[in-house]
Design an enzyme around this catalytic site. Sequence first.
Site, mmCIF file in Angstrom:
data_model
loop_
_atom_site.group_PDB
_atom_site.id
_atom_site.type_symbol
_atom_site.label_atom_id
_atom_site.label_comp_id
_atom_site.label_asym_id
_atom_site.label_seq_id
_atom_site.Cartn_x
_atom_site.Cartn_y
_atom_site.Cartn_z
ATOM 1 N NE ARG A 56 -2.628 1.484 3.392
ATOM 2 C CZ ARG A 56 -2.370 0.843 4.536
ATOM 3 N NH1 ARG A 56 -2.593 -0.454 4.635
ATOM 4 N NH2 ARG A 56 -1.904 1.482 5.583
ATOM 5 C CE1 TYR A 110 -16.168 11.027 -17.241
ATOM 6 C CE2 TYR A 110 -15.941 10.679 -14.879
ATOM 7 C CZ TYR A 110 -16.150 10.177 -16.151
ATOM 8 O OH TYR A 110 -16.330 8.845 -16.326
ATOM 9 C CG ASP A 183 -9.497 15.502 -15.447
ATOM 10 O OD1 ASP A 183 -8.756 15.019 -16.315
ATOM 11 O OD2 ASP A 183 -10.534 14.920 -15.035
ATOM 12 C CE LYS A 208 -11.969 7.583 -19.456
ATOM 13 N NZ LYS A 208 -12.382 8.841 -18.853
HETATM 14 C C1 LIG Z 1 -12.946 9.169 -17.558
HETATM 15 C C2 LIG Z 1 -12.660 10.460 -16.927
HETATM 16 C C3 LIG Z 1 -12.528 10.585 -15.534
HETATM 17 C C4 LIG Z 1 -12.724 9.418 -14.582
HETATM 18 O O1 LIG Z 1 -11.770 8.442 -14.775
HETATM 19 P P1 LIG Z 1 -12.008 6.886 -14.389
HETATM 20 O O2 LIG Z 1 -10.724 6.246 -14.792
HETATM 21 O O3 LIG Z 1 -13.202 6.428 -15.167
HETATM 22 O O4 LIG Z 1 -12.256 6.849 -12.922
HETATM 23 C C5 LIG Z 1 -12.218 11.831 -15.023
HETATM 24 N N1 LIG Z 1 -12.051 12.900 -15.824
HETATM 25 C C6 LIG Z 1 -12.193 12.822 -17.165
HETATM 26 C C7 LIG Z 1 -11.986 14.040 -17.981
HETATM 27 C C8 LIG Z 1 -12.508 11.604 -17.756
HETATM 28 O O5 LIG Z 1 -12.644 11.538 -19.089
#
Ligand SMILES: *Cc1c(COP(=O)(O)O)cnc(C)c1O
Length: 395
Positions: A56, A110, A183, A208
């Site tokens: 962890r 998001y 983000d 992604k």
């Molecule tokens: C998909 C996404 C998230 C969340 O990510 P997960 O891996 O699904 O938890 C957050 N911000 C953006 C811009 C996203 O496209």
Amino acid sequence: MKFESQVVHAGDRKRRKGLAVPSTTPINLATTYFYESAAILDRVLGHEEDGFSYGRYSNPTNVALEELCTELEHGRGSLATASGMAAIQIALQAALLDRPHHVVASNSIYGATIGLLDQVFGPFGVEVTYVDVCNLSAVETAIAKNKPGCIFLESVSNPLLRVADLEKIGQMAKQADAALVVDNTFASPMQMRPLKLGANIVVHSATKYLAGHGDVLGGIVVSDETHAEPVRMLSRLIGPVLGPFESYLTMRGIKTLALRFERQCKNARILAEWLSSHPRIERVYYCSDPNHPDACNIKKFFAPDLFGAILSFEIRDASKQSILGFMDRLKMVVPGTSLGDVHTLLLYPLIASHRNISPKMRERMGIRENLVRVAAGIEASEDIVADLDQALRSI
Ligand SMILES: *Cc1c(COP(=O)(O)O)cnc(C)c1O
């Protein structure tokens, strides 16, 4: 090293005396570590010496991925997390740890991030003010009025691809002693590096572009000098860490990030140009558009000739029913949620990302019933065009 070389070389291949160096990072599944003498373990557990002790806290496969991401985003430390949402949670907590519990957040983020702020942070006493981050005077007013501890935004917004002036907002955040958390999922570190523009913490859904093949759920938090240790401390106590196998897959994915993203951006641009002159298309949203409302920021912040791999478009007079039919007719393009995969994905915001937003609010956000979003894959552009074309024909 340039980005294209960093993705294949960084965060790996440590030379240790007398030991063979694996050219790719092994998957280390062990949760527990010991040393030739207990005195070393004592020092490791006391943070006097670097080393592994418990899964962890850190893991060699994760550390390799984290070092790679730190380099790609020009940060000072990273944490690999089990999802993008876990990355956002830890980043916000680190930002608010010793600051006022108020977040000024972009109003086009998001959906799950809005949920996290309102349903998880809210009940713990964190107040949130949503603001149009492309309107600098609105940001300035929100900061002056609320004295937030954190400003949160996405470097490229979904699905209308707005790009705020990160540099200016970074200066405002610094002046107000608020942490700027960005983000950067849509842009990927290839297109934009927010830490260099004044952000304090960058997060990614590694699910992604970073992992890139639709087979990993993961996240990354990359921090500046001030926030790297608080992020680690929180992770040690909360434990949202990525599994070593996913870490390996993410690193393997990142090795081709530059190749993939370049092709995806090229395909997106070709699609945007083709759709702009298509009689069934009312409007195309893409960052290469000279009339883009944020063209100035795009020119300043994006890597040259990379306008992103995502585009959105409105289909003339299309209802929900006809869009669902259009999605059913796609033969190659995958009509699923998510983005950043090698295959082209088409998402309908009305039933997916913006499902839980009231029609009135959606309209105010500019997200109409006839809007769809495409995340270009790496296929031949002719095949993507042909598939969209045949599916549009009978709409
Ligand atoms: C998909 C996404 C998230 C969340 O990510 P997960 O891996 O699904 O938890 C957050 N911000 C953006 C811009 C996203 O496209």
